[in-house]
Design a protein around this motif. Structure first.
Motif, PDB file in Angstrom:
ATOM      1  N   LEU A 151       0.821  -1.218   0.000  1.00 32.53           N
ATOM      2  CA  LEU A 151       0.000   0.000   0.000  1.00 32.53           C
ATOM      3  C   LEU A 151       0.854   1.266   0.000  1.00 32.53           C
ATOM      4  N   ASN A 152       2.155   1.122  -0.314  1.00 28.46           N
ATOM      5  CA  ASN A 152       3.115   2.229  -0.337  1.00 28.46           C
ATOM      6  C   ASN A 152       3.236   2.935   1.011  1.00 28.46           C
ATOM      7  N   GLY A 153       3.076   2.178   2.069  1.00 35.08           N
ATOM      8  CA  GLY A 153       3.188   2.742   3.406  1.00 35.08           C
ATOM      9  C   GLY A 153       4.477   2.311   4.079  1.00 35.08           C
ATOM     10  N   ARG A 154       4.560   2.632   5.365  1.00 37.36           N
ATOM     11  CA  ARG A 154       5.737   2.270   6.155  1.00 37.36           C
ATOM     12  C   ARG A 154       5.286   1.731   7.497  1.00 37.36           C
ATOM     13  N   LEU A 155       6.051   0.799   8.035  1.00 30.56           N
ATOM     14  CA  LEU A 155       5.796   0.219   9.340  1.00 30.56           C
ATOM     15  C   LEU A 155       6.981   0.583  10.235  1.00 30.56           C
ATOM     16  N   PHE A 156       6.705   1.205  11.363  1.00 26.35           N
ATOM     17  CA  PHE A 156       7.734   1.631  12.304  1.00 26.35           C
ATOM     18  C   PHE A 156       7.581   0.833  13.593  1.00 26.35           C
ATOM     19  N   ILE A 157       8.680   0.331  14.120  1.00 27.18           N
ATOM     20  CA  ILE A 157       8.663  -0.401  15.380  1.00 27.18           C
ATOM     21  C   ILE A 157       9.600   0.308  16.351  1.00 27.18           C
ATOM     22  N   ASP A 158       9.070   0.690  17.506  1.00 25.39           N
ATOM     23  CA  ASP A 158       9.868   1.297  18.564  1.00 25.39           C
ATOM     24  C   ASP A 158       9.746   0.395  19.783  1.00 25.39           C
ATOM     25  N   SER A 159      10.852  -0.117  20.260  1.00 22.98           N
ATOM     26  CA  SER A 159      10.802  -1.066  21.363  1.00 22.98           C
ATOM     27  C   SER A 159      11.917  -0.803  22.355  1.00 22.98           C
ATOM     28  N   LYS A 160      11.570  -0.908  23.608  1.00 24.71           N
ATOM     29  CA  LYS A 160      12.546  -0.790  24.681  1.00 24.71           C
ATOM     30  C   LYS A 160      12.368  -1.994  25.598  1.00 24.71           C
ATOM     31  N   PRO A 161      13.427  -2.797  25.765  1.00 25.77           N
ATOM     32  CA  PRO A 161      13.319  -3.987  26.614  1.00 25.77           C
ATOM     33  C   PRO A 161      12.792  -3.646  28.012  1.00 25.77           C
ATOM     34  N   GLY A 162      11.792  -4.381  28.428  1.00 28.73           N
ATOM     35  CA  GLY A 162      11.202  -4.178  29.744  1.00 28.73           C
ATOM     36  C   GLY A 162      10.168  -3.077  29.810  1.00 28.73           C
TER      37      GLY A 162
END
Length: 60
Positions: A36-47
């Motif tokens: 779909l010409n989009g973007r997927l962003f993942i922001d993760s911090k352990p715990g």
């Protein structure tokens, strides 16, 4: 997620779970968003947790 897991998160068949998990959830989402010409962003911090954002352009 640790930085190492985050790098592999969208890789087909990658899973940190034991058992019958196939590791296609984020892969499928990522491919659908890309189609779909989009973007997927993942922001993760352990715990602390993980946030997944999807941006899909709206056609004019």
């Amino acid at each position: 997620m640790t930085p190492e897991v985050l790098r592999k998160a969208k890789t087909p068949f990658f899973s940190t779970r034991a058992g019958n998990h196939v590791g296609l959830g984020l892969t499928g989402c990522s491919q659908m968003v890309a189609t779909l010409n989009g973007r997927l962003f993942i922001d993760s911090k352990p715990g602390a947790g993980t946030v997944v954002k999807v941006r899909i352009p709206i056609g004019a």
